[in-house]
Design a protein around this motif. Structure first.
Motif, PDB file in Angstrom:
ATOM      1  N   PRO A 151     -29.227 -22.154 -13.452  1.00 42.57           N
ATOM      2  CA  PRO A 151     -27.728 -22.244 -13.705  1.00 42.57           C
ATOM      3  C   PRO A 151     -26.937 -23.665 -13.457  1.00 42.57           C
ATOM      4  O   PRO A 151     -25.889 -23.762 -14.077  1.00 42.57           O
ATOM      5  CB  PRO A 151     -26.965 -21.129 -12.908  1.00 42.57           C
ATOM      6  N   VAL A 152     -27.855 -24.634 -12.839  1.00 45.08           N
ATOM      7  CA  VAL A 152     -26.990 -25.762 -12.416  1.00 45.08           C
ATOM      8  C   VAL A 152     -27.836 -27.111 -13.105  1.00 45.08           C
ATOM      9  O   VAL A 152     -27.196 -27.992 -13.259  1.00 45.08           O
ATOM     10  CB  VAL A 152     -26.923 -25.814 -10.926  1.00 45.08           C
ATOM     11  N   ILE A 153     -29.046 -26.871 -13.280  1.00 50.01           N
ATOM     12  CA  ILE A 153     -29.961 -28.176 -13.920  1.00 50.01           C
ATOM     13  C   ILE A 153     -30.019 -28.102 -15.340  1.00 50.01           C
ATOM     14  O   ILE A 153     -29.543 -28.836 -16.053  1.00 50.01           O
ATOM     15  CB  ILE A 153     -31.372 -28.163 -13.194  1.00 50.01           C
ATOM     16  N   GLY A 154     -30.931 -27.182 -15.741  1.00 46.91           N
ATOM     17  CA  GLY A 154     -30.956 -26.854 -17.227  1.00 46.91           C
ATOM     18  C   GLY A 154     -31.151 -28.393 -18.026  1.00 46.91           C
ATOM     19  O   GLY A 154     -31.719 -28.997 -17.808  1.00 46.91           O
ATOM     20  N   SER A 207     -26.453 -24.382  -6.160  1.00 48.30           N
ATOM     21  CA  SER A 207     -26.268 -24.746  -4.626  1.00 48.30           C
ATOM     22  C   SER A 207     -24.894 -25.174  -4.510  1.00 48.30           C
ATOM     23  O   SER A 207     -24.542 -25.376  -3.258  1.00 48.30           O
ATOM     24  CB  SER A 207     -27.320 -26.003  -4.535  1.00 48.30           C
ATOM     25  N   HIS A 208     -24.142 -25.318  -5.406  1.00 56.21           N
ATOM     26  CA  HIS A 208     -22.552 -25.543  -5.401  1.00 56.21           C
ATOM     27  C   HIS A 208     -21.870 -24.291  -4.756  1.00 56.21           C
ATOM     28  O   HIS A 208     -20.889 -24.401  -4.013  1.00 56.21           O
ATOM     29  CB  HIS A 208     -21.776 -25.968  -6.750  1.00 56.21           C
ATOM     30  N   THR A 209     -22.464 -23.123  -4.971  1.00 55.78           N
ATOM     31  CA  THR A 209     -21.895 -21.925  -4.632  1.00 55.78           C
ATOM     32  C   THR A 209     -22.797 -20.989  -3.751  1.00 55.78           C
ATOM     33  O   THR A 209     -22.241 -19.925  -3.202  1.00 55.78           O
ATOM     34  CB  THR A 209     -21.412 -21.109  -5.903  1.00 55.78           C
ATOM     35  N   SER A 210     -23.960 -21.357  -3.601  1.00 57.80           N
ATOM     36  CA  SER A 210     -24.803 -20.627  -2.492  1.00 57.80           C
ATOM     37  C   SER A 210     -26.041 -21.510  -2.191  1.00 57.80           C
ATOM     38  O   SER A 210     -26.045 -22.622  -2.616  1.00 57.80           O
ATOM     39  CB  SER A 210     -25.344 -19.139  -3.382  1.00 57.80           C
TER      40      SER A 210
END
Length: 609
Positions: free
Chosen positions: A208-211, A255-258
């Protein structure tokens, strides 16, 4: 009045910095901003500078901090209020005077990046504040200018294709040129460190963060492009930063949220995650950023890599032989704050082997915690000195002691220059990927298919866009001789909006549908199916992740652009119109939605005209 000041004042201020390092010891930059430095700095002069610094100044050098405002000394009142609330100072100049920070990070939301001339003036004001301290030291000024979906500086700066688009292009020369252009423009604005390139290998489509921030799923291909961009950025005059070590490409959490966990074995890490970082180090990377992820095969303690001595010192320093600066990812992210308090995180990061502490949520708390750790003997002053030496050496190598300031003239000549804009369009043309083309619908003909409807997703616009993707695509097609109208239906179109799109498609020669990260339950699937049922040919354009086609039926043609910035949408329009060929190749596999073990389109797939 620009913050840079008069020529005589600039000379005096620069001389102050040079004197602090025993004038004559460091080479000047080759020929102005955007050019690489030559020669090596003198370590004895840096050591003498370090010896004159107080422990408070040394610890300050370790921190890279956000600050609100467009000016170093006279921000807007709302930004003064935000600074007082979050940092306890009014301005960037006060921040530097109080905490002696070694770096500042720019954000658009912090109002640091309004326009190129303002950015240059802010940078000069920040450097002036750094050189006004008891021990004059210039600052590393950084930002996240990855291009594609992540960019902090917008137009009129040149906006270039993002990493996965460059991965689809597959050209090391193109990746290097894109980074060189970006580096030159950042350097002209006084931004001397870029948090790019992304060295993560995106092997998980659900990441969800790199893509699309990654060059792709093939470790060796990613490694080649990472090395090319390291060369481009650093020859362009800025510090390049490979991120996020030891590799954030196979996570399903952000990793922004967990706190994500990567379950690769050590062998899988060596094969999948390590090659781009090895390539970056071989290319002479200036800086490596850590990841707030747990990799049990590398450190079974459960600590995130940012706080892991086995990862940062054992693997990055000792095994990979990296000797440059290590910067943490933002210490305000949840991934690094779940297990320890904000007072312990900076101390543990330093003990693990980090040098720069990026954007702590509470700077005073973090700084005081590090100072206390030194007083208590948990951190030795020698350990602090080792990191400060790396940071000062990097600043010297990038020419900041000799030439800390930039000029309005350099900004005007460099940022958004015509040759850069043309290069961006040319590079983007090689990235658009054609996955489906039934009946050879594409390229569309202005004579046979003049009437077009452009519908679809309208996600929040990244920096570098002039409007919703539908409007940008329609405008680009109109410029190419079509008669195109736009209708934004959103990333979650309602039935009423779908019905409106179906009605608007009546009588059109083709419908172009922009899709955005289509999921199993997404109503974008309903939109595409309803448009296909009209009998009007449907050209689907995936404007972020290229996996959308796996969940769609009835499309006549399918393209992947890897971003919805103007430069990539214009390139897609030229491909649709036949003004450019679809030469991009998938840098990631597209798997079947109902059976991920089956690959619909493998890495390297792409149709041509």
């Amino acid at each position: 009045m620009h913050e840079r000041g008069s020529t005589s004042r600039r000379t005096l201020l620069a001389a102050t910095a040079a004197t602090a390092l025993a004038a004559g010891s460091f080479p000047a930059r080759a020929d102005g901003p955007g050019k690489p430095d030559t020669g090596q700095p003198g370590t004895r002069e840096i050591a003498r500078l370090l010896a004159r610094m107080s422990i408070e100044e040394k610890v300050g050098q370790l921190f890279v901090m956000r600050v609100y405002g467009h000016s170093a000394t006279a921000p807007d009142q709302a930004d003064i209020d935000a600074n007082l609330k979050e940092i306890g100072v009014r301005t960037a100049a006060e921040l530097i005077a109080k905490y002696h920070v070694g770096g500042i990070i720019y954000f658009a939301w912090a109002h640091n990046t309004r326009d190129p001339q303002q950015i240059a003036a802010l940078s000069n004001g920040i450097q002036r504040a750094g050189l006004a301290g008891p021990t004059p030291v210039p600052l590393l000024i950084s930002t996240d200018q990855e291009h594609g979906i992540v960019a902090r500086v917008g137009k009129p700066a040149t906006l270039l294709p993002g990493a996965m688009a460059l991965g689809a292009g597959g050209s090391r020369a193109g990746a290097r040129e894109a980074a060189r252009i970006a580096g030159r423009e950042l350097a002209a604005m006084g931004i001397n460190q870029n948090y790019a390139p992304v060295a993560d290998v995106n092997v998980n489509p659900a990441n969800p963060v790199i893509g699309v921030r990654s060059f792709g799923a093939d470790p060796e291909a990613v490694a080649r492009l990472v090395a090319a961009q390291v060369s481009g950025y650093q020859h362009g005059g800025v510090v390049a930063t490979a991120k996020h070590f030891p590799g954030h490409g196979d996570t399903v959490d952000d990793s922004h949220t967990s706190l994500p966990t990567i379950h690769h074995t050590r062998e899988q890490w060596e094969e999948l995650d390590a090659p781009p970082f090895r390539a970056a180090i071989a290319a002479g990377i200036d800086c490596v950023m850590t990841a707030h992820i747990v990799v049990p095969a590398l450190d079974p303690s459960g600590d995130p890599a940012t706080l892991s001595r086995p990862v940062l010192t054992g693997i990055l320093r000792e095994e990979l032989g990296y000797e440059g600066v290590v910067v943490t990812d933002s210490l305000g992210m949840a991934g690094v704050r779940q297990q320890y308090g904000d007072d312990r995180v900076p101390v543990l990061a330093l003990k693990a082997g980090a040098d720069q502490l990026l954007n702590p949520p509470d700077l005073a708390l973090a700084r005081n915690a590090v100072l206390k750790a030194v007083r208590d003997g948990e951190l030795t002053e020698e350990r602090i000195d080792a990191s400060v030496l790396r940071i000062l050496t990097l600043k010297a190598r990038r020419g900041l002691f000799r030439e800390p300031y930039v000029s309005p003239g350099d900004v005007a000549r460099t940022v958004g220059r015509r040759s850069h804009l043309l290069a961006a369009d040319r590079i983007a043309e090689g990235t658009t990927t054609l996955l489906v083309n039934e009946g050879r619908l594409l390229p569309l003909s202005r004579r046979r298919q003049p009437g077009l409807l452009v519908v679809g997703a309208d996600p929040a616009s990244p920096t570098g866009t002039t409007g919703p993707p539908t409007a940008v695509l329609a405008a680009a097609l109109n410029e190419l001789g079509f008669s195109a109208s736009a209708l934004s239906t959103g990333t979650a179109p309602t039935q009423a909006r779908i019905d409106e799109a179906v009605a608007a498609a009546a009588g059109k020669d083709a419908v172009v549908v922009a899709t955005y990260n289509v999921s199993a339950g997404s109503s974008q699937r309903t939109l595409v199916a309803a448009l296909a049922a009209t009998g009007v040919p449907v050209v689907q354009v995936a404007i972020r992740n290229p996996y959308d086609i796996a969940r769609l039926t009835g499309v006549t043609a399918s393209l992947a652009t890897y971003s919805w910035t103007d430069v990539e949408l214009r390139a897609a329009a030229r491909v649709i119109a036949g003004r450019a060929g679809p030469t991009g190749r998938l840098p990631v596999p597209v798997q079947r939605a109902d059976d991920p073990a089956q690959v619909l389109y493998p890495i390297g797939y792409g149709l041509t005209y």
